[in-house]
Design a protein around this motif. Structure first.
Motif, PDB file in Angstrom:
ATOM      1  N   THR A   1       1.097  -0.890  -0.002  1.00 13.46           N
ATOM      2  CA  THR A   1       0.058  -0.211   0.560  1.00 13.46           C
ATOM      3  C   THR A   1       1.133   1.090   0.245  1.00 13.46           C
ATOM      4  O   THR A   1       0.522   2.039  -0.720  1.00 13.46           O
ATOM      5  CB  THR A   1      -0.898   0.127   1.021  1.00 13.46           C
ATOM      6  N   SER A   2       1.905   1.339   0.705  1.00 12.02           N
ATOM      7  CA  SER A   2       3.548   1.988   0.813  1.00 12.02           C
ATOM      8  C   SER A   2       3.319   2.343  -0.389  1.00 12.02           C
ATOM      9  O   SER A   2       4.117   3.812  -0.635  1.00 12.02           O
ATOM     10  CB  SER A   2       3.677   2.115   2.176  1.00 12.02           C
ATOM     11  N   ASN A   3       3.503   1.622  -1.700  1.00 10.88           N
ATOM     12  CA  ASN A   3       4.141   2.320  -2.680  1.00 10.88           C
ATOM     13  C   ASN A   3       3.011   2.561  -3.387  1.00 10.88           C
ATOM     14  O   ASN A   3       3.002   3.071  -4.902  1.00 10.88           O
ATOM     15  CB  ASN A   3       4.676   0.698  -3.394  1.00 10.88           C
ATOM     16  N   MET A   4       1.445   2.711  -3.672  1.00 11.35           N
ATOM     17  CA  MET A   4       1.025   2.829  -4.514  1.00 11.35           C
ATOM     18  C   MET A   4       0.812   4.167  -4.902  1.00 11.35           C
ATOM     19  O   MET A   4       0.209   4.462  -6.256  1.00 11.35           O
ATOM     20  CB  MET A   4      -0.419   2.340  -4.039  1.00 11.35           C
ATOM     21  N   TRP A   5       1.758   5.369  -4.114  1.00  8.34           N
ATOM     22  CA  TRP A   5       1.400   7.007  -4.782  1.00  8.34           C
ATOM     23  C   TRP A   5       2.513   6.207  -6.166  1.00  8.34           C
ATOM     24  O   TRP A   5       2.185   7.577  -7.039  1.00  8.34           O
ATOM     25  CB  TRP A   5       1.595   7.873  -3.888  1.00  8.34           C
ATOM     26  N   GLY A   6       3.464   6.078  -5.664  1.00 10.11           N
ATOM     27  CA  GLY A   6       4.672   5.787  -6.423  1.00 10.11           C
ATOM     28  C   GLY A   6       4.451   5.346  -7.648  1.00 10.11           C
ATOM     29  O   GLY A   6       4.656   5.481  -8.688  1.00 10.11           O
TER      30      GLY A   6
ATOM     31  N   LEU B   1       5.685   1.031 -12.937  1.00  8.46           N
ATOM     32  CA  LEU B   1       6.029  -0.173 -11.859  1.00  8.46           C
ATOM     33  C   LEU B   1       7.977   0.545 -12.556  1.00  8.46           C
ATOM     34  O   LEU B   1       8.145   0.851 -13.600  1.00  8.46           O
ATOM     35  CB  LEU B   1       5.904  -1.016 -12.330  1.00  8.46           C
ATOM     36  N   VAL B   2       9.000   0.517 -11.054  1.00 14.02           N
ATOM     37  CA  VAL B   2      10.033   0.933 -11.356  1.00 14.02           C
ATOM     38  C   VAL B   2      10.959  -0.225 -11.218  1.00 14.02           C
ATOM     39  O   VAL B   2      11.069  -1.090 -10.744  1.00 14.02           O
ATOM     40  CB  VAL B   2      10.342   1.978 -10.410  1.00 14.02           C
TER      41      VAL B   2
ATOM     42  N   ILE C   1      11.341  -6.582 -13.027  1.00 13.84           N
ATOM     43  CA  ILE C   1       9.829  -6.662 -12.661  1.00 13.84           C
ATOM     44  C   ILE C   1       9.026  -7.770 -12.035  1.00 13.84           C
ATOM     45  O   ILE C   1       9.164  -8.266 -13.297  1.00 13.84           O
ATOM     46  CB  ILE C   1       8.997  -5.669 -12.439  1.00 13.84           C
ATOM     47  N   TYR C   2       8.371  -8.361 -10.561  1.00 11.78           N
ATOM     48  CA  TYR C   2       7.204 -10.033 -11.171  1.00 11.78           C
ATOM     49  C   TYR C   2       6.474  -9.968 -11.072  1.00 11.78           C
ATOM     50  O   TYR C   2       5.659  -9.052 -10.938  1.00 11.78           O
ATOM     51  CB  TYR C   2       8.371 -10.063  -9.895  1.00 11.78           C
ATOM     52  N   PHE C   3       5.720 -10.651 -12.032  1.00 12.85           N
ATOM     53  CA  PHE C   3       4.352 -10.974 -12.082  1.00 12.85           C
ATOM     54  C   PHE C   3       4.362 -12.033 -11.934  1.00 12.85           C
ATOM     55  O   PHE C   3       4.956 -13.431 -12.205  1.00 12.85           O
ATOM     56  CB  PHE C   3       4.168 -10.761 -13.731  1.00 12.85           C
ATOM     57  N   SER C   4       2.576 -13.134 -11.723  1.00  9.04           N
ATOM     58  CA  SER C   4       2.220 -14.249 -11.946  1.00  9.04           C
ATOM     59  C   SER C   4       1.532 -14.148 -12.774  1.00  9.04           C
ATOM     60  O   SER C   4       0.717 -12.877 -13.453  1.00  9.04           O
ATOM     61  CB  SER C   4       2.195 -14.381 -10.205  1.00  9.04           C
TER      62      SER C   4
END
Length: 175
Positions: A15-20, A26-27, A50-53
């Motif tokens: 949640t803390s990453n959402m503004w970024g 995605l960085v 960057i990871y995805f599933s």
């Protein structure tokens, strides 16, 4: 990559990453470290990408409910990803900053009778943000439920297992 095949994949983020994420997208890990000055505690089992599933429930394993939200809010970023020529591996490739020569991404194989993979589900590691397009965001909350346990998650950067006594509720598509 307008004509390349795309996959819809899920990326879990705090949640803390959402503004970024909403302001910059995605960085890559090296950008977080070099440009933003944030020290990362892990470097990924498939490299510094960057990871995805393919399955949102697999991504949820990496989330922790927000401690500042009464609902325990968590987020999944829904993306179209051009994985391109995928390097499949059953072994960890920690520390790499690009896929092996001739490949566009790295994907883990899953454990089976024939494959002693160290991965429980397929994970995609993308090293080029131009291959990623955010198409949606799923926000959901959790409430305590002693009858439901997420499976324990073991990370490669810690011997500590993380267990969550939670039940996912009230998912909704944000954008």
């Amino acid at each position: 990559y307008p004509s390349a095949p795309k996959k819809v994949l899920y990326h879990a983020t705090a949640t803390s990453n959402m503004w970024g994420v909403l302001s910059r997208g995605l960085v890559l890990p090296w950008q977080i470290e070099n440009e933003l000055g944030i020290i990362r505690r892990d470097h990924g089992r498939l490299g510094r990408g960057i990871y995805f599933s393919e399955n949102p429930m697999d991504s949820i394993r990496y989330l922790h409910p927000s401690e500042t939200s009464p609902r325990g809010t968590m987020f999944l970023v829904v993306c179209e990803v051009v994985a391109g020529n995928q390097y499949a591996t059953s072994k960890e490739l920690q520390g790499i900053s690009a896929p092996p020569t001739g490949y566009d991404s790295v994907v883990s194989t899953t454990r089976s009778e024939d494959d002693l993979s160290s991965f429980d589900f397929r994970e995609f590691c993308i090293f080029d943000t131009n291959r990623i397009k955010i198409i949606g965001l799923i926000e959901f909350g959790v409430i305590p439920d002693p009858n439901f346990l997420f499976p324990p998650v073991e990370t490669s950067y810690s011997n500590e297992k993380v267990e969550t006594d939670s039940k996912v509720i009230d998912p909704f598509f944000v954008c």
